[in-house]
Scaffold this motif. Sequence first.
Motif, PDB file in Angstrom:
ATOM      1  N   ALA A 128      24.886  -5.531  -8.791  1.00  0.00           N
ATOM      2  CA  ALA A 128      23.862  -4.155  -7.900  1.00  0.00           C
ATOM      3  C   ALA A 128      22.716  -4.694  -7.533  1.00  0.00           C
ATOM      4  N   VAL A 129      21.273  -5.465  -8.315  1.00  0.00           N
ATOM      5  CA  VAL A 129      20.826  -5.484  -7.584  1.00  0.00           C
ATOM      6  C   VAL A 129      20.968  -5.968  -6.298  1.00  0.00           C
ATOM      7  N   LEU A 130      21.690  -7.136  -6.064  1.00  0.00           N
ATOM      8  CA  LEU A 130      21.826  -7.671  -4.803  1.00  0.00           C
ATOM      9  C   LEU A 130      22.879  -6.538  -4.016  1.00  0.00           C
ATOM     10  N   GLN A 131      23.259  -5.329  -3.901  1.00  0.00           N
ATOM     11  CA  GLN A 131      24.123  -4.870  -4.067  1.00  0.00           C
ATOM     12  C   GLN A 131      22.768  -3.769  -2.863  1.00  0.00           C
ATOM     13  N   TYR A 132      21.775  -3.657  -3.724  1.00  0.00           N
ATOM     14  CA  TYR A 132      20.641  -2.293  -3.496  1.00  0.00           C
ATOM     15  C   TYR A 132      20.190  -2.876  -2.740  1.00  0.00           C
ATOM     16  N   GLN A 133      19.591  -4.312  -2.263  1.00  0.00           N
ATOM     17  CA  GLN A 133      18.728  -4.783  -1.931  1.00  0.00           C
ATOM     18  C   GLN A 133      19.327  -5.143  -0.351  1.00  0.00           C
ATOM     19  N   LYS A 134      20.415  -5.868  -0.285  1.00  0.00           N
ATOM     20  CA  LYS A 134      21.704  -5.324   0.581  1.00  0.00           C
ATOM     21  C   LYS A 134      21.185  -4.070   1.416  1.00  0.00           C
ATOM     22  N   GLY A 135      21.236  -2.789   0.876  1.00  0.00           N
ATOM     23  CA  GLY A 135      21.383  -1.668   1.455  1.00  0.00           C
ATOM     24  C   GLY A 135      20.021  -0.906   1.889  1.00  0.00           C
ATOM     25  N   VAL A 136      18.632  -1.255   1.192  1.00  0.00           N
ATOM     26  CA  VAL A 136      17.685  -1.519   1.677  1.00  0.00           C
ATOM     27  C   VAL A 136      16.830  -2.304   2.377  1.00  0.00           C
ATOM     28  N   SER A 137      17.388  -3.148   2.918  1.00  0.00           N
ATOM     29  CA  SER A 137      16.843  -4.116   4.057  1.00  0.00           C
ATOM     30  C   SER A 137      16.139  -5.141   3.518  1.00  0.00           C
ATOM     31  N   ILE A 138      16.291  -5.439   1.749  1.00  0.00           N
ATOM     32  CA  ILE A 138      15.283  -6.076   1.813  1.00  0.00           C
ATOM     33  C   ILE A 138      16.179  -7.543   1.196  1.00  0.00           C
ATOM     34  N   VAL A 139      15.087  -8.426   1.257  1.00  0.00           N
ATOM     35  CA  VAL A 139      15.719  -9.956   0.413  1.00  0.00           C
ATOM     36  C   VAL A 139      16.689 -10.088  -0.425  1.00  0.00           C
ATOM     37  N   ALA A 140      17.531  -9.966  -0.206  1.00  0.00           N
ATOM     38  CA  ALA A 140      19.064  -9.737  -1.136  1.00  0.00           C
ATOM     39  C   ALA A 140      18.748 -11.205  -2.573  1.00  0.00           C
ATOM     40  N   ASP A 141      17.728 -11.904  -2.941  1.00  0.00           N
ATOM     41  CA  ASP A 141      18.520 -12.761  -3.591  1.00  0.00           C
ATOM     42  C   ASP A 141      17.848 -12.204  -5.344  1.00  0.00           C
ATOM     43  N   GLY A 142      18.459 -11.478  -5.655  1.00  0.00           N
ATOM     44  CA  GLY A 142      19.119 -11.152  -6.987  1.00  0.00           C
ATOM     45  C   GLY A 142      17.680 -10.910  -8.162  1.00  0.00           C
ATOM     46  N   VAL A 143      16.316 -10.794  -7.488  1.00  0.00           N
ATOM     47  CA  VAL A 143      15.095 -10.919  -8.458  1.00  0.00           C
ATOM     48  C   VAL A 143      14.775  -9.588  -8.062  1.00  0.00           C
ATOM     49  N   VAL A 144      14.493  -9.613  -9.284  1.00  0.00           N
ATOM     50  CA  VAL A 144      13.814  -7.644  -8.678  1.00  0.00           C
ATOM     51  C   VAL A 144      11.980  -7.676  -9.240  1.00  0.00           C
ATOM     52  N   GLY A 145      11.778  -8.146  -7.930  1.00  0.00           N
ATOM     53  CA  GLY A 145      10.197  -8.143  -7.398  1.00  0.00           C
ATOM     54  C   GLY A 145       9.651  -6.869  -7.158  1.00  0.00           C
ATOM     55  N   LYS A 146       8.529  -7.026  -5.909  1.00  0.00           N
ATOM     56  CA  LYS A 146       7.805  -6.158  -6.167  1.00  0.00           C
ATOM     57  C   LYS A 146       8.911  -4.819  -4.832  1.00  0.00           C
ATOM     58  N   GLN A 147       8.672  -5.764  -4.369  1.00  0.00           N
ATOM     59  CA  GLN A 147       9.840  -4.832  -2.939  1.00  0.00           C
ATOM     60  C   GLN A 147      11.080  -4.117  -4.088  1.00  0.00           C
ATOM     61  N   THR A 148      11.699  -4.797  -4.680  1.00  0.00           N
ATOM     62  CA  THR A 148      12.719  -4.358  -5.088  1.00  0.00           C
ATOM     63  C   THR A 148      12.325  -2.819  -6.240  1.00  0.00           C
ATOM     64  N   TRP A 149      11.450  -2.950  -6.868  1.00  0.00           N
ATOM     65  CA  TRP A 149      11.339  -2.243  -7.050  1.00  0.00           C
ATOM     66  C   TRP A 149      10.232  -1.141  -6.864  1.00  0.00           C
ATOM     67  N   TYR A 150       9.715  -1.693  -5.739  1.00  0.00           N
ATOM     68  CA  TYR A 150       9.009  -0.350  -4.902  1.00  0.00           C
ATOM     69  C   TYR A 150       9.888   0.433  -3.908  1.00  0.00           C
ATOM     70  N   HIS A 151      11.087  -0.180  -3.761  1.00  0.00           N
ATOM     71  CA  HIS A 151      12.200   1.394  -3.042  1.00  0.00           C
ATOM     72  C   HIS A 151      13.148   2.299  -4.414  1.00  0.00           C
ATOM     73  N   LEU A 152      12.794   0.835  -5.554  1.00  0.00           N
ATOM     74  CA  LEU A 152      13.431   2.600  -6.491  1.00  0.00           C
ATOM     75  C   LEU A 152      12.638   2.968  -6.682  1.00  0.00           C
ATOM     76  N   LEU A 153      11.891   2.770  -7.091  1.00  0.00           N
ATOM     77  CA  LEU A 153      10.773   3.595  -7.430  1.00  0.00           C
ATOM     78  C   LEU A 153      10.677   5.337  -6.496  1.00  0.00           C
ATOM     79  N   LYS A 154      10.423   4.461  -5.463  1.00  0.00           N
ATOM     80  CA  LYS A 154      10.052   5.407  -4.226  1.00  0.00           C
ATOM     81  C   LYS A 154      11.138   6.262  -4.205  1.00  0.00           C
ATOM     82  N   GLY A 155      12.638   5.983  -4.994  1.00  0.00           N
ATOM     83  CA  GLY A 155      13.550   6.542  -4.435  1.00  0.00           C
ATOM     84  C   GLY A 155      14.443   6.625  -3.104  1.00  0.00           C
TER      85      GLY A 155
END
Length: 162
Positions: A31-58
């Motif tokens: 699910a993390v990988l799919q989300y990362q691909k969907g918001v056009s960030i590096v899809a590495d499966g690691v929930v780092g700053k960029q992933t949290w930024y997009h998740l928390l931003k909505g």
Amino acid sequence: MKKLQRQLNVRLLPSPNLTVDGIFGSITQQAVLQYQKGVSIVADGVVGKQTWYHLLKGDKATILQAPNTARSAAGASPTGTSSTIRQSLRAAPTPAPPESIWELPIEKKLLTVLERVPSRLPGRARDEFTALLQLENLALSLAIIAGFCLLSGGTALLLGKH
């Protein structure tokens, strides 16, 4: 981990309906990988700053391909046809409404906090806080703060020259 799973359930469309158990297993990672691909960030499966930024931003992400787990669970082969994928996407349930402020986009978080604060304040403080939220009063307060910042900065500069 539970917060991540709740965020993914709300932000990934259709919802992966992850079990909110706090375990970062293969389904959560997918699910993390799919989300990362969907918001056009590096899809590495690691929930780092960029992933949290997009998740928390909505930011929401739409799954373009049905997850392998959904196809496997349905008994289809991992190389299922595009009609199978479309069928899986249509059959997916809609995401549940957010359970807490945590799942809300940042703008709604702020508004929710502003709505909830007055009820937690004692009498006069509640009245003053509510009055401050009036657009005219808020603008005036910000202008006063800006003025003090300019004045204190100017004073600091003058004192520094002596």
